[in-house]
Scaffold this active site. Sequence first.
Site, PDB file in Angstrom:
ATOM      1  N   SER A  38       0.825  -1.230   0.000  1.00 12.48           N
ATOM      2  CA  SER A  38       0.000   0.000   0.000  1.00 12.48           C
ATOM      3  C   SER A  38       0.843   1.257   0.000  1.00 12.48           C
ATOM      4  CB  SER A  38      -0.918   0.039   1.235  1.00 12.48           C
ATOM      5  OG  SER A  38      -1.899  -0.949   1.134  1.00 12.48           O
ATOM      6  N   CYS A  42       3.254   6.678  -6.859  1.00 10.67           N
ATOM      7  CA  CYS A  42       3.199   7.924  -7.615  1.00 10.67           C
ATOM      8  C   CYS A  42       3.849   9.072  -6.856  1.00 10.67           C
ATOM      9  CB  CYS A  42       1.756   8.268  -7.943  1.00 10.67           C
ATOM     10  SG  CYS A  42       0.783   6.820  -8.425  1.00 10.67           S
ATOM     11  N   THR A 272      -9.243 -14.040 -15.852  1.00  8.55           N
ATOM     12  CA  THR A 272      -8.363 -14.590 -16.885  1.00  8.55           C
ATOM     13  C   THR A 272      -9.060 -15.769 -17.551  1.00  8.55           C
ATOM     14  OG1 THR A 272      -7.371 -16.238 -15.434  1.00  8.55           O
ATOM     15  CG2 THR A 272      -6.362 -14.036 -15.417  1.00  8.55           C
ATOM     16  N   ASN A 273      -8.325 -16.485 -18.395  1.00  6.54           N
ATOM     17  CA  ASN A 273      -8.934 -17.655 -19.028  1.00  6.54           C
ATOM     18  C   ASN A 273      -9.130 -18.818 -18.053  1.00  6.54           C
ATOM     19  OD1 ASN A 273      -6.105 -17.781 -19.067  1.00  6.54           O
ATOM     20  ND2 ASN A 273      -6.101 -19.378 -20.635  1.00  6.54           N
ATOM     21  N   TYR A 278      -8.089 -14.213 -11.336  1.00  5.12           N
ATOM     22  CA  TYR A 278      -8.371 -12.848 -11.774  1.00  5.12           C
ATOM     23  C   TYR A 278      -7.050 -12.098 -11.898  1.00  5.12           C
ATOM     24  CZ  TYR A 278     -13.176 -13.971 -10.692  1.00  5.12           C
ATOM     25  OH  TYR A 278     -14.410 -14.554 -10.687  1.00  5.12           O
ATOM     26  N   GLY A 281      -4.530  -4.418 -12.932  1.00  4.25           N
ATOM     27  CA  GLY A 281      -3.418  -3.475 -12.814  1.00  4.25           C
ATOM     28  C   GLY A 281      -2.511  -3.419 -14.011  1.00  4.25           C
ATOM     29  N   ASP A 282      -1.288  -2.989 -13.773  1.00  2.00           N
ATOM     30  CA  ASP A 282      -0.341  -2.709 -14.847  1.00  2.00           C
ATOM     31  C   ASP A 282       0.027  -3.946 -15.662  1.00  2.00           C
ATOM     32  OD1 ASP A 282      -0.286  -0.117 -14.044  1.00  2.00           O
ATOM     33  OD2 ASP A 282       1.805  -0.099 -13.380  1.00  2.00           O
ATOM     34  N   TYR A 425     -18.602  29.305 -14.176  1.00  2.00           N
ATOM     35  CA  TYR A 425     -17.817  30.487 -14.533  1.00  2.00           C
ATOM     36  C   TYR A 425     -17.901  31.599 -13.503  1.00  2.00           C
ATOM     37  CZ  TYR A 425     -16.882  35.072 -16.439  1.00  2.00           C
ATOM     38  OH  TYR A 425     -16.444  36.355 -16.582  1.00  2.00           O
ATOM     39  N   LYS A 433     -17.155  32.095 -22.040  1.00  2.00           N
ATOM     40  CA  LYS A 433     -16.953  31.032 -23.021  1.00  2.00           C
ATOM     41  C   LYS A 433     -15.710  30.292 -22.568  1.00  2.00           C
ATOM     42  CE  LYS A 433     -18.743  33.791 -26.785  1.00  2.00           C
ATOM     43  NZ  LYS A 433     -18.338  34.883 -27.681  1.00  2.00           N
TER      44      LYS A 433
END
Lengths: 554, 554
Positions: A38, A42, A272-273, A278, A281-282, A425, A433
Site C-alpha cells: 500500500s 506515484c 483470466t482464461n 483474476y 493493474g499494470d 464560470y 466562453k
Amino acid sequence: MKTVIIGGVAGGMSAATRLRRLDEEATIVVFERGGYVSFANCGLPYFVGGVITERSSLLLQTPDGLAARFRLDVRIRHDVSAIDRVNRTVRVTDLSSGTTFDEPYDRLILATGAAAGDLEGAAGAPTFSLRTIDDIDHITATIDAVGTTATAPASAIVIGAGFIGLEAVENLRRRGVQVTLVQRGPQVFSPLDPEMASPVLRELVAHGIDVRLNTTVASATAEGLLLSDGSLVRADLVIDASGVHPQSELAAAAGLALGESGGIVVDEFQRTNDPDVYAVGDGVLKVDSLDGGDTLVTMAGLANRHGRAAADSIAGTPHPAAPALGTAIVGVFDLTVALTGWSESRLVAANRSHRVIHTHPASHASYYPGAEQMAMKLLVDPDTDRILGAQIVGGQGVDKRIDVIAVAMTAGITASGLKDLELAYAPQYGSAKDPINQIGYVADNLHSGLGRNIQWHELEQAREAGTVLIDVRTSAEFSAGHIPGALNLPIDELRERLDELPLTSLIVHCQVGQRGHTAARMLVQHGFDARNLDGGYLTWRAGIASVAGPALQG
Amino acid sequence: MKTVIIGGVAGGMSAATRLRRLDEEATIVVFERGGYVSFANCGLPYFVGGVITERSSLLLQTPDGLAARFRLDVRIRHDVSAIDRVNRTVRVTDLSSGTTFDEPYDRLILATGAAAGDLEGAAGAPTFSLRTIDDIDHITATIDAVGTTATAPASAIVIGAGFIGLEAVENLRRRGVQVTLVQRGPQVFSPLDPEMASPVLRELVAHGIDVRLNTTVASATAEGLLLSDGSLVRADLVIDASGVHPQSELAAAAGLALGESGGIVVDEFQRTNDPDVYAVGDGVLKVDSLDGGDTLVTMAGLANRHGRAAADSIAGTPHPAAPALGTAIVGVFDLTVALTGWSESRLVAANRSHRVIHTHPASHASYYPGAEQMAMKLLVDPDTDRILGAQIVGGQGVDKRIDVIAVAMTAGITASGLKDLELAYAPQYGSAKDPINQIGYVADNLHSGLGRNIQWHELEQAREAGTVLIDVRTSAEFSAGHIPGALNLPIDELRERLDELPLTSLIVHCQVGQRGHTAARMLVQHGFDARNLDGGYLTWRAGIASVAGPALQG
Ligand SMILES: Cc1cc2nc3c(=O)[nH]c(=O)nc-3n(C[C@H](O)[C@H](O)[C@H](O)COP(=O)(O)OP(=O)(O)OC[C@H]3O[C@@H](n4cnc5c(N)ncnc54)[C@H](O)[C@@H]3O)c2cc1C
Ligand SMILES: Cc1cc2nc3c(=O)[nH]c(=O)nc-3n(C[C@H](O)[C@H](O)[C@H](O)COP(=O)(O)OP(=O)(O)OC[C@H]3O[C@@H](n4cnc5c(N)ncnc54)[C@H](O)[C@@H]3O)c2cc1C
Ligand SMILES: CC(C)(COP(=O)(O)OP(=O)(O)OC[C@H]1O[C@@H](n2cnc3c(N)ncnc32)[C@H](O)[C@@H]1OP(=O)(O)O)[C@@H](O)C(=O)NCCC(=O)NCCS
Ligand SMILES: CC(C)(COP(=O)(O)OP(=O)(O)OC[C@H]1O[C@@H](n2cnc3c(N)ncnc32)[C@H](O)[C@@H]1OP(=O)(O)O)[C@@H](O)C(=O)NCCC(=O)NCCS
C-alpha cells in the site's frame, strides 16, 4: 472461501480491502515480494525531490494496520514463484527465512504490476529504477554520499523522457543535481504529438536540463557513460526510466493467456482464461475505448478500480469494466501536461481519418489577473464529430479541462457538443466562453463547413503551390516575430484593403486562430478562397521548433 | 437584412459578432442605454476590491473597435423605449442629445438583461447597485471620499448574500472597508443547502464580516440604517445586492409573452412568440434540465451562448439550445463555492424523492503537500440513480469537480457511473480514486443496497427512538470533539469488541463517512442493524452550526 492475492500495492490491496467489506468471512491472504505494501508509487519521485518530506507519508497502510482494520493476512517479503492451477496452490518463498511453501487458494488475484527492463548504464555508475521504496532509499543515499551543492553539484543521467523520467528529472533538479536526459526518440514525452511536446522540451531546457534526443546509452566506461551521439557524460548516478513491461511471467508459466504485448488477458470482469484466477493493474490488458483493441495503460486509477471490481466479481456481484481512455497527467516544472484518448501520431499510424484543432486559451478570464495561457489540441472524427483524443499543455486549469474532455468522451458527447457544456464560470476560475466551449465552437465551425483550417505542417506545401499567407495581427505583433514571407494586413483594416489581396488562394493567420477565423469568414464572403492556419502563429512556432529540436529551444 | 439588437453586453454583443461572421452583408445596429458595451460585468466587484487595477481591462470592446472589426453600428447612450411589432420599428432616444427616432428592423434581438429592484437603504447613505461601470465608479469614489484606513475604516452595508452580495463583501473588505452583511433569509447564499452554507458563513465571520441573518433594512435615519433586528448601523455606503428581475418591461409592453417570473418566453431557437423577435440572456426564461420547467438562470455563459445561437437562427442555421443546469461558482475569501442542478431544499419543496450523499475528500493525494479538504454533496434520484444536483465548498479543485459533475449530468451519466470516470491523476492534481470516483462508489453502495445512510438532521429522531450512536474514530479524535452521547469504539478494535455493542439498531460514524462505511459493513455482516452517518462528524457539525447561526461560527 479463500482468496490469495499476489502483489500488495494499488490493484492488489484495493481488491483485498473491498473484498473484506463485501465478505467478512472470507480468508484473504496477500503476498508481496517487497518490504512494503500500500505505498504511494506515484509519490516516489517527489520524495527524491524533497517535496514530500516524510517517508512514512508514502506508506498509506502497513500489514499490521491492514490486519486490524480489514483482517487481512498480509505477508511482505514473500515471493510467489509458481501457480499450480490444477491443485489451486501457489508456490511461495519467504524471502526473510528462505523457506518455501505451497499456499492453497479458491480464488487467485494477480496484481503483480509492471517492471522495468534490465537497467541500462549499469557499471558506468550506480543505476536505479524509480519504482519502489527501496529505489528511493538508494537514490537519496547515493546523492547524499556524493554530496550536492550549488558549486559542486552531483550529476545524474536519466534515461527515458516518459512520465517517470520527466518526474525524475524535475525532482533531481529540485535537489540540486545536474541532469542529462537521454531520450531514444526524436521528442520528449512521446504520448504527445511533436508540436505539443515542444513547450515541454523548452521547459526542460529553461530549467537547465541537458536534453539529448535521438540518443541512447552506448556503453559504460570508467569515466562515465558513452552516449550514441559520441559524447561521454560523467554521472554520479543513473536513473533508468526507459520503459516498463507487464510483470506477467508468473501468469505465462501457469498457462494463462497473454496478449502480444505481454499483458495478461482478462474479460470485462477481470477474469483470466482460468475462471478461478483474476488479474488487475499494470500487468493486464485493457480494452481501448476508441477501437476496442487491446491496450496497456499503466495508471493507478485503473489499477485501483479494477482491483475493486475483481473483488466484486469474486463476491458474486460482478459489473463490467469501462473501456480505457488512457487519461494521464504529469507536472514538468511549471508546466502541466495532460492527455486523453489517441494522439495524432497514433491516428496517422492507424490510418484513421481525423481532424485537428489547436487553441491557446487563457486559464480564466483574461481581465482577471493571473490567467495562464495553455495549448489545447483536439482530435476529432471528421465524419461523426466524435472526439478521438485531446492534449493540453499549460499551467493552471489544464487538469480541469482534460477531465471535462475525458468525461465528454466517455459519455459520447461530440466535439461540437463541447460548445453547449454549462461549466462553472466566475472570472478567477474560467471564462464565460470556457476554453472547452471555445474549442467546441471551433469544432462546430469545421464540422458545419463554416470554417476551413490548414495545419502548421501543411503550410509549406500549400505555399509552394502558390497560396499566399496573410498575417492579420497588428503590425506590432508582426514585428515581434512572424512567419517568413507572410503579408501583414491587420484584421481591423482588412475590409478597407481587400483590393490589396492577390486573387489566389489565401491562408490567413493570427496569434492563436481566433482573429484568423473572423478574417477568414470575412474573406470567404467577399469571394476569396481563404483558410485559417489552425492554432495560429503559436502552433506554427511550436511545430517548427519540434522539427528543429533542442537547439531552437530556450 | 437588418437586425437591431437592444442591449450591448454579454448576450447582445455575442449575437452581433457571430451574426457578422455569418453574414458579411447584414446591417447590424446595437442600441445600448449605458455608456459602455462589451464590458466584463463579472469583473466589476474585483475592480472595487483592487484585484483588477486597470479599469480599461473591464472594457473588452468599444463601439469603435466593434465597427472596425465587425462593422457593427453600435450606439451607446441610446435607450429603446418601445417596440412597434406591426411596423417593425423600435423607438429610440439618444440620451446625449435627447432626440427620439424610430429605427426599422427586419429582425430584433432583445438582450436587455436583468435589473436590480428599487434600491433599499436610499437616503440613509449613498446606495448603489453593483451592475455597471458607473456603479463601480460611484462606489470607489464614495470610498475614496470617505477615506479608509486601518484605524478609521469606512463602513458599508451590503444587502443580500447571493453571488454579487458575497463578491461585494469580499472586495469591500479587501479595500479595508468594514462590512455589515444583511440577509433576509436564515442562511447566506441560499442556492446552497444550509449545512453546505455553514462553512461560507464561518468564512465570512472569520474575515471580520458582521453577518445579520433573518434581517432586513427597516428604515433609513440620519444616523444610519435601522435594521429589523432593532440595531442601528452607521454606513458610509450601501450596496444593494438583494436580487434582480428580468428587464422585460419593453417586451411586455410590446405584447411579447412573459412567464410568471417575468422572464421573456422563447423557444429552443431563442425566438419569442413573434417570429421576427428573438431574446437572450438574463431577461429570458430557460428550460430547466431537471424537470423541463421554466427557470431563470442569470449567468454569463448562457447569455453568451444564447446570443450566438440567436444569430445562428437569424442567419438560417438554427440549432436547439441545451436545457439549463444552473452551474455556478463564486469565490468567498479563501473558499470556492460551486453548484449545479437542484439543491435538497428545492427537491424537498418540489416533493421530489432524492438520496443525499456528503463526502469530504482532499483536493489531491493527501501524501502530497498542500491538499485542501472540500465538502461535496450529491443529490441522486433513488430510483433511477440519476444525478439531480451537486454542491461543493472548499479550496483548490472545487471548480474542476463541479464541472465534471455538470458534464456527467448533461450526458446522463448516473451517480454510480461517476466511479468509472477515468480522470487525470498525478499526486499534485488528484487521487488515484478521485473525489469524483469516491462519491461514485458511495452512490454505488447506496444504490445497490450495500450501504445504508442516515442524514445529520435525522439523527436526533433516530436516537430518540432508541438507536445507539457509535463513533468509530480514534480516541484522540473523539477527545478533540464529538457528538454528545456517542459511544467511542475505534474501528481498528471493533471486531474484537463486538460484545460491547448493544443489540439494538446502531448508527456508526467517523470523521467523514469513510471508516463509518467499513465499520457498518463489518457490523451488518456480524448481524447488527447498522447505518452510517452520512458525511460523518464534519457534516453533522456543519448541519448543527447551520441551525445555530452565526453565534456558533468562527
Ligand atoms: C514512480 C512512479 C510514478 C507513478 N506516477 C503515477 C501517476 O502520477 N499517476 C498514475 O496514474 N500512475 C502513476 N504510476 C503508475 C501506478 O503506480 C501504477 O499504475 C499502479 O501502481 C499499478 O498497480 P498494480 O497493482 O498493477 O502494480 P503495483 O502497484 O506496481 O504493485 C505490484 C506489486 O506486486 C509485487 N509483485 C510482483 N510480482 C510478485 C510476485 N511474484 N510475488 C509477490 N509479489 C509480487 C510487486 O513487488 C509490487 O509491489 C506511477 C508509477 C511509478 C513507479
Ligand atoms: C457584479 C456582477 C457579477 C457577475 N458575476 C458573474 C459570474 O461570475 N459568472 C456568471 O456567469 N455571471 C455573472 N454575472 C451575470 C452576468 O453578467 C449576466 O448573466 C450577463 O451579463 C447577462 O447578459 P445579458 O446580455 O442578458 O445582460 P447584460 O450583460 O446585463 O446586458 C444588458 C444590457 O442591456 C442594456 N439595456 C437594457 N434595457 C435597454 C433598453 N431599453 N435600451 C437600451 N439598452 C438597454 C443594459 O444597459 C445592459 O447594458 C454577474 C453580474 C454582475 C452584475
Ligand atoms: C490504502 C488502501 C489500502 C485503501 O483501500 P480502500 O479502503 O479500498 O480505499 P479508500 O481508503 O480509498 O476507501 C474507499 C472506500 O471508502 C468508501 N468511501 C469513501 N468516502 C466515503 C464517504 N465519505 N462515506 C462513505 N464511504 C466512503 C468508498 O465507497 C470505498 O468503499 P467501497 O470500495 O466499499 O465502495 C489502498 O488504496 C492502497 O493500498 N493504496 C496504495 C497504493 C496505490 O494506490 N498506489 C498508487 C497510487 S499512488
Ligand atoms: C467581446 C465580445 C464582443 C467578443 O465576441 P466574440 O467575437 O463573439 O467572442 P470571442 O472573442 O470569444 O470569439 C469567439 C469566436 O472565435 C472563435 N475562436 C475562438 N478561438 C478560436 C481559435 N483558436 N481558432 C479559431 N477560432 C476560434 C470561436 O469559434 C468563435 O467564433 P464563432 O462564434 O464564429 O464560432 C463579446 O464576448 C462581449 O461583448 N463580451 C463582453 C460581455 C460579457 O460577456 N460579459 C459577461 C462576462 S464577464
